[in-house]
Design a protein around this motif. Sequence first.
Motif, PDB file in Angstrom:
ATOM      1  N   TYR A  36       0.842  -1.187   0.000  1.00  0.00           N
ATOM      2  CA  TYR A  36       0.000   0.000   0.000  1.00  0.00           C
ATOM      3  C   TYR A  36       0.876   1.235   0.000  1.00  0.00           C
ATOM      4  O   TYR A  36       1.785   1.368   0.820  1.00  0.00           O
ATOM      5  CB  TYR A  36      -0.917   0.013   1.222  1.00  0.00           C
ATOM      6  CG  TYR A  36      -1.878   1.173   1.243  1.00  0.00           C
ATOM      7  CD1 TYR A  36      -3.014   1.178   0.417  1.00  0.00           C
ATOM      8  CD2 TYR A  36      -1.660   2.269   2.066  1.00  0.00           C
ATOM      9  CE1 TYR A  36      -3.896   2.248   0.423  1.00  0.00           C
ATOM     10  CE2 TYR A  36      -2.541   3.344   2.077  1.00  0.00           C
ATOM     11  CZ  TYR A  36      -3.656   3.329   1.257  1.00  0.00           C
ATOM     12  OH  TYR A  36      -4.535   4.387   1.259  1.00  0.00           O
ATOM     13  N   LEU A  37       0.641   2.138  -0.943  1.00  0.00           N
ATOM     14  CA  LEU A  37       1.408   3.362  -1.072  1.00  0.00           C
ATOM     15  C   LEU A  37       0.663   4.495  -0.394  1.00  0.00           C
ATOM     16  O   LEU A  37      -0.449   4.857  -0.790  1.00  0.00           O
ATOM     17  CB  LEU A  37       1.623   3.681  -2.550  1.00  0.00           C
ATOM     18  CG  LEU A  37       2.634   4.789  -2.872  1.00  0.00           C
ATOM     19  CD1 LEU A  37       4.046   4.327  -2.513  1.00  0.00           C
ATOM     20  CD2 LEU A  37       2.561   5.142  -4.361  1.00  0.00           C
ATOM     21  N   ASP A  38       1.264   5.046   0.636  1.00  0.00           N
ATOM     22  CA  ASP A  38       0.698   6.179   1.364  1.00  0.00           C
ATOM     23  C   ASP A  38       1.326   7.434   0.785  1.00  0.00           C
ATOM     24  O   ASP A  38       2.463   7.790   1.099  1.00  0.00           O
ATOM     25  CB  ASP A  38       1.009   6.041   2.855  1.00  0.00           C
ATOM     26  CG  ASP A  38       0.470   7.208   3.676  1.00  0.00           C
ATOM     27  OD1 ASP A  38      -0.458   7.877   3.201  1.00  0.00           O
ATOM     28  OD2 ASP A  38       0.977   7.438   4.782  1.00  0.00           O
ATOM     29  N   PHE A  39       0.591   8.093  -0.095  1.00  0.00           N
ATOM     30  CA  PHE A  39       1.101   9.246  -0.822  1.00  0.00           C
ATOM     31  C   PHE A  39       1.143  10.460   0.098  1.00  0.00           C
ATOM     32  O   PHE A  39       0.110  10.935   0.570  1.00  0.00           O
ATOM     33  CB  PHE A  39       0.196   9.511  -2.024  1.00  0.00           C
ATOM     34  CG  PHE A  39       0.696  10.584  -2.950  1.00  0.00           C
ATOM     35  CD1 PHE A  39       1.652  10.304  -3.909  1.00  0.00           C
ATOM     36  CD2 PHE A  39       0.192  11.866  -2.879  1.00  0.00           C
ATOM     37  CE1 PHE A  39       2.103  11.280  -4.777  1.00  0.00           C
ATOM     38  CE2 PHE A  39       0.632  12.861  -3.740  1.00  0.00           C
ATOM     39  CZ  PHE A  39       1.592  12.568  -4.698  1.00  0.00           C
ATOM     40  N   ASP A  86      -2.983   7.968  -2.627  1.00  0.00           N
ATOM     41  CA  ASP A  86      -2.847   6.662  -1.989  1.00  0.00           C
ATOM     42  C   ASP A  86      -3.394   5.572  -2.901  1.00  0.00           C
ATOM     43  O   ASP A  86      -4.405   5.761  -3.578  1.00  0.00           O
ATOM     44  CB  ASP A  86      -3.618   6.627  -0.669  1.00  0.00           C
ATOM     45  CG  ASP A  86      -3.105   7.646   0.347  1.00  0.00           C
ATOM     46  OD1 ASP A  86      -2.055   8.256   0.066  1.00  0.00           O
ATOM     47  OD2 ASP A  86      -3.753   7.825   1.383  1.00  0.00           O
ATOM     48  N   SER A  87      -2.751   4.420  -2.891  1.00  0.00           N
ATOM     49  CA  SER A  87      -3.253   3.312  -3.712  1.00  0.00           C
ATOM     50  C   SER A  87      -2.558   2.011  -3.324  1.00  0.00           C
ATOM     51  O   SER A  87      -1.445   2.014  -2.802  1.00  0.00           O
ATOM     52  CB  SER A  87      -3.034   3.587  -5.204  1.00  0.00           C
ATOM     53  OG  SER A  87      -1.663   3.739  -5.496  1.00  0.00           O
ATOM     54  N   THR A 203       2.918  -0.125  -9.648  1.00  0.00           N
ATOM     55  CA  THR A 203       1.739  -0.115 -10.504  1.00  0.00           C
ATOM     56  C   THR A 203       0.481  -0.109  -9.646  1.00  0.00           C
ATOM     57  O   THR A 203       0.270  -1.026  -8.856  1.00  0.00           O
ATOM     58  CB  THR A 203       1.726  -1.364 -11.406  1.00  0.00           C
ATOM     59  OG1 THR A 203       2.942  -1.428 -12.145  1.00  0.00           O
ATOM     60  CG2 THR A 203       0.549  -1.314 -12.355  1.00  0.00           C
ATOM     61  N   PRO A 204      -0.389   0.886  -9.768  1.00  0.00           N
ATOM     62  CA  PRO A 204      -1.588   0.950  -8.924  1.00  0.00           C
ATOM     63  C   PRO A 204      -2.593  -0.139  -9.270  1.00  0.00           C
ATOM     64  O   PRO A 204      -2.842  -0.423 -10.441  1.00  0.00           O
ATOM     65  CB  PRO A 204      -2.156   2.340  -9.229  1.00  0.00           C
ATOM     66  CG  PRO A 204      -1.674   2.641 -10.610  1.00  0.00           C
ATOM     67  CD  PRO A 204      -0.315   2.014 -10.720  1.00  0.00           C
ATOM     68  N   VAL A 205      -3.141  -0.752  -8.251  1.00  0.00           N
ATOM     69  CA  VAL A 205      -4.178  -1.768  -8.432  1.00  0.00           C
ATOM     70  C   VAL A 205      -5.301  -1.499  -7.434  1.00  0.00           C
ATOM     71  O   VAL A 205      -5.106  -0.821  -6.430  1.00  0.00           O
ATOM     72  CB  VAL A 205      -3.638  -3.203  -8.219  1.00  0.00           C
ATOM     73  CG1 VAL A 205      -2.624  -3.577  -9.290  1.00  0.00           C
ATOM     74  CG2 VAL A 205      -3.014  -3.349  -6.833  1.00  0.00           C
ATOM     75  N   THR A 206      -6.466  -2.043  -7.723  1.00  0.00           N
ATOM     76  CA  THR A 206      -7.571  -1.936  -6.775  1.00  0.00           C
ATOM     77  C   THR A 206      -7.327  -2.904  -5.630  1.00  0.00           C
ATOM     78  O   THR A 206      -6.384  -3.704  -5.656  1.00  0.00           O
ATOM     79  CB  THR A 206      -8.897  -2.279  -7.464  1.00  0.00           C
ATOM     80  OG1 THR A 206      -8.877  -3.667  -7.835  1.00  0.00           O
ATOM     81  CG2 THR A 206      -9.116  -1.429  -8.711  1.00  0.00           C
TER      82      THR A 206
END
Length: 250
Positions: A36-39, A86-87, A203-206
């Motif tokens: 999980y990327l916490d932008f 975030d994603s 790479t963003p994913v759901t």
Amino acid sequence: MASIFSRFLRFAVVAATVTAASAQAQAPSASATSGYLDFVGAVAGAPIVNNILTGPYRARFQPTGGAMGANAFDIYCFDWLGRAGDSHVQVLTFADALNAVTAVPTALRLKFADDPEGTLGGLTAGKLSSAAWLTTQMTMANQPRWNEMHVALWRLFWDAGVGTPTLPNLIFQQGSGDPNAQYWFDLANQNSSFDASGFRILTPVTSQGVFDGTRQVFLAQVVPEPESFALTAVGLVALGWVSRRRRRTG
């Protein structure tokens, strides 16, 4: 003397492991495959062109099944189609992206506009290595040039013959609008053999693991595994011990 050497060796290994653990709290480890990327947001003072931030962003990373990192690290947007934020992300090596077509969703390949046939044309090894090199030049010393550098970074993955991005008032053509974009673009291409083994594509994913084309794709550097630090420490200590013995017996 052997006892002193043994204690020093143990100390070096422990110190290296602690250093690795500290580094892993800041960026994805080399073995991370998802998380999980916490932008956090753009670096303070980053150039803004028509409300578009350029240069490195800051983020924290939480590997799947692990804890959120305590400190932020730099990430670099290398596509402009989508929203930063975030994603959930898949962490892909360049080899994953280039060699295993099934690991790269078609939507991701088509997100890079120089890939109209759905091939891997937009994600060549040379382009990715050039992009990785260019991010290493985005230092605070070069902050006034981040805008031109980021235009060059985005330009690496855009074929002008296909069209131009629709972001308002930001010209992506080589050298247009930003006098130094051409300069950085050319330098990046000259460094297409840059060793980018320490970089990953985020790479963003759901939450279900499906590619999320509404989010931006990022480049980031990863940290080596603790074992790598420990082996390096052991190797350095061993070399020092061998050198010392040679001096004593020489």
